[in-house]
Design a protein around this motif. Structure first.
Motif, PDB file in Angstrom:
ATOM      1  N   MET A  42       1.019  -1.260   0.061  1.00  0.00           N
ATOM      2  CA  MET A  42      -0.096  -0.312  -0.067  1.00  0.00           C
ATOM      3  C   MET A  42       0.834   1.282   0.070  1.00  0.00           C
ATOM      4  N   LEU A  43       2.139   1.128  -0.399  1.00  0.00           N
ATOM      5  CA  LEU A  43       3.038   2.210  -0.302  1.00  0.00           C
ATOM      6  C   LEU A  43       2.710   3.375  -1.418  1.00  0.00           C
ATOM      7  N   PHE A  44       1.962   2.899  -2.471  1.00  0.00           N
ATOM      8  CA  PHE A  44       1.748   3.955  -3.562  1.00  0.00           C
ATOM      9  C   PHE A  44       0.221   4.627  -3.342  1.00  0.00           C
ATOM     10  N   SER A  45       0.183   5.722  -3.575  1.00  0.00           N
ATOM     11  CA  SER A  45      -0.949   6.409  -3.045  1.00  0.00           C
ATOM     12  C   SER A  45      -2.244   5.983  -4.028  1.00  0.00           C
ATOM     13  N   PHE A  46      -1.973   5.614  -5.229  1.00  0.00           N
ATOM     14  CA  PHE A  46      -3.202   5.197  -5.917  1.00  0.00           C
ATOM     15  C   PHE A  46      -3.703   3.794  -5.238  1.00  0.00           C
ATOM     16  N   ASN A  47      -2.978   3.166  -4.442  1.00  0.00           N
ATOM     17  CA  ASN A  47      -3.619   1.996  -4.097  1.00  0.00           C
ATOM     18  C   ASN A  47      -4.694   2.200  -2.883  1.00  0.00           C
ATOM     19  N   ARG A  48      -4.864   3.443  -2.389  1.00  0.00           N
ATOM     20  CA  ARG A  48      -5.561   3.683  -1.346  1.00  0.00           C
ATOM     21  C   ARG A  48      -6.999   3.975  -1.858  1.00  0.00           C
ATOM     22  N   LYS A  49      -7.249   4.124  -3.372  1.00  0.00           N
ATOM     23  CA  LYS A  49      -8.522   4.212  -3.938  1.00  0.00           C
ATOM     24  C   LYS A  49      -9.018   2.980  -4.436  1.00  0.00           C
ATOM     25  N   GLN A  50      -8.088   2.037  -4.446  1.00  0.00           N
ATOM     26  CA  GLN A  50      -8.638   0.733  -5.098  1.00  0.00           C
ATOM     27  C   GLN A  50      -8.934  -0.394  -3.984  1.00  0.00           C
ATOM     28  N   PRO A  59     -10.733  -3.301  -3.810  1.00  0.00           N
ATOM     29  CA  PRO A  59     -10.111  -4.815  -3.822  1.00  0.00           C
ATOM     30  C   PRO A  59      -8.903  -5.084  -3.008  1.00  0.00           C
ATOM     31  N   LYS A  60      -7.896  -3.993  -3.402  1.00  0.00           N
ATOM     32  CA  LYS A  60      -6.506  -4.168  -2.693  1.00  0.00           C
ATOM     33  C   LYS A  60      -6.374  -4.043  -1.450  1.00  0.00           C
ATOM     34  N   TRP A  61      -7.446  -3.126  -0.934  1.00  0.00           N
ATOM     35  CA  TRP A  61      -7.592  -3.117   0.584  1.00  0.00           C
ATOM     36  C   TRP A  61      -8.119  -4.389   1.248  1.00  0.00           C
ATOM     37  N   VAL A  62      -8.807  -4.981   0.700  1.00  0.00           N
ATOM     38  CA  VAL A  62      -9.388  -6.398   1.177  1.00  0.00           C
ATOM     39  C   VAL A  62      -8.245  -7.170   1.192  1.00  0.00           C
ATOM     40  N   ILE A  63      -7.419  -7.429   0.135  1.00  0.00           N
ATOM     41  CA  ILE A  63      -6.251  -8.290   0.145  1.00  0.00           C
ATOM     42  C   ILE A  63      -5.329  -7.963   1.216  1.00  0.00           C
ATOM     43  N   PHE A  64      -5.163  -6.715   1.204  1.00  0.00           N
ATOM     44  CA  PHE A  64      -3.981  -6.139   2.063  1.00  0.00           C
ATOM     45  C   PHE A  64      -4.589  -6.413   3.559  1.00  0.00           C
ATOM     46  N   SER A 103     -14.480 -15.378   3.752  1.00  0.00           N
ATOM     47  CA  SER A 103     -15.323 -14.359   3.863  1.00  0.00           C
ATOM     48  C   SER A 103     -14.588 -13.319   3.015  1.00  0.00           C
ATOM     49  N   LEU A 104     -13.404 -13.070   3.359  1.00  0.00           N
ATOM     50  CA  LEU A 104     -12.816 -11.774   2.532  1.00  0.00           C
ATOM     51  C   LEU A 104     -12.724 -12.167   1.284  1.00  0.00           C
ATOM     52  N   LEU A 105     -12.236 -13.063   0.888  1.00  0.00           N
ATOM     53  CA  LEU A 105     -12.090 -13.478  -0.404  1.00  0.00           C
ATOM     54  C   LEU A 105     -13.371 -13.376  -1.164  1.00  0.00           C
ATOM     55  N   THR A 106     -14.582 -13.759  -0.374  1.00  0.00           N
ATOM     56  CA  THR A 106     -15.886 -13.785  -1.328  1.00  0.00           C
ATOM     57  C   THR A 106     -16.143 -12.192  -1.487  1.00  0.00           C
ATOM     58  N   TYR A 107     -16.041 -11.710  -0.476  1.00  0.00           N
ATOM     59  CA  TYR A 107     -16.169  -9.996  -0.771  1.00  0.00           C
ATOM     60  C   TYR A 107     -15.236  -9.420  -1.796  1.00  0.00           C
ATOM     61  N   TRP A 150      -3.854  -9.862 -11.517  1.00  0.00           N
ATOM     62  CA  TRP A 150      -2.649 -10.469 -10.819  1.00  0.00           C
ATOM     63  C   TRP A 150      -3.098 -11.095  -9.475  1.00  0.00           C
ATOM     64  N   LEU A 151      -4.062 -10.128  -8.848  1.00  0.00           N
ATOM     65  CA  LEU A 151      -4.608 -10.798  -7.393  1.00  0.00           C
ATOM     66  C   LEU A 151      -5.333 -11.961  -7.850  1.00  0.00           C
ATOM     67  N   VAL A 152      -6.126 -12.286  -8.718  1.00  0.00           N
ATOM     68  CA  VAL A 152      -6.897 -13.517  -8.840  1.00  0.00           C
ATOM     69  C   VAL A 152      -5.727 -14.648  -9.186  1.00  0.00           C
TER      70      VAL A 152
END
Length: 207
Positions: free
Chosen positions: A1-9, A11-16, A52-56, A134-136
């Motif tokens: 989550m070091l890049f600022s654009f990740n904060r707006k996405q 799905p990345k927060w769920v994986i994080f 549960s998180l991956l379902t979301y 890449w996450l999938v």
């Protein structure tokens, strides 16, 4: 989550969040195992949280309403089965290899639904230029690599089976982490904005 654009996405927060929970689970489990405490209950609980998180996560990246409804129904059915199996029928202190195997079957199914959606959507954007791909892919490779190990009933006296299970899981985690790192370094929003506008003509003519 070091890049600022990740904060707006989202799905990345769920994986994080899942990665943080996984890390905390490993730390707690390691400390408990050093004191010779049973950590099977911790793994079983993590299975339910992980699914549960991956379902979301999949309900966010998959756009088809029927697929989303299917995923939600599967999640409810899985959690219900997990509660019945770990609380009513079995002891939560025993390794729930059945739920592990079922979880991976469902996650593999969700991955197939995602890729099927990508194939049907016409886009000028390359599929590998999106972070969700890449996450999938990380989830798919991890599930495929460790799926069959859960069909083996782990016996505390069967040391070779336990060691093989641990090594397979560790290699799967390493490969998964590499793919997730790639995903977190991609900003799909910019890739769409930076693409040139598509002309109606087959030729690209500039004045």
């Amino acid at each position: 989550m070091l890049f600022s654009f990740n904060r707006k996405q989202r799905p990345k927060w769920v994986i994080f969040l899942l990665l943080i929970i996984g890390l905390l689970t490993d730390i707690v489990g390691f400390n408990l195992s050093k004191k010779y405490h049973n950590t099977t209950w911790l793994i079983n609980i993590y299975t339910a949280v992980e699914f549960s998180l991956l379902t979301y996560f999949f309900t966010i990246i998959i756009k088809r309403k029927k697929a989303i409804l299917f995923i939600k129904v599967v999640c409810i059915a899985f959690i219900s089965f997990w509660i019945i199996n770990n609380v009513l029928l079995r002891n939560i202190y025993r390794f729930d290899y059945i739920s592990q195997a079922i979880e991976f079957i469902f996650l593999l199914t969700f991955c197939v639904l995602y890729f099927f959606q990508k194939v049907r959507i016409v886009s000028t954007e390359y599929i590998y230029s999106t972070y969700d791909f890449w996450l999938v892919a990380a989830i798919l490779m991890y599930c495929a690599g460790t799926f069959f190990s859960f069909f083996v009933l782990i016996n505390p006296e069967a040391t070779p089976n336990i060691l093989a299970f641990e090594y397979i899981t560790r290699f799967g985690n390493i490969f998964k982490s590499i793919l997730i790192t790639i995903a977190f370094s991609i900003n799909s929003g910019n890739s769409l904005r930076n693409q040139p506008k598509k002309n109606n003509s087959i030729y690209h003519i500039t004045e």
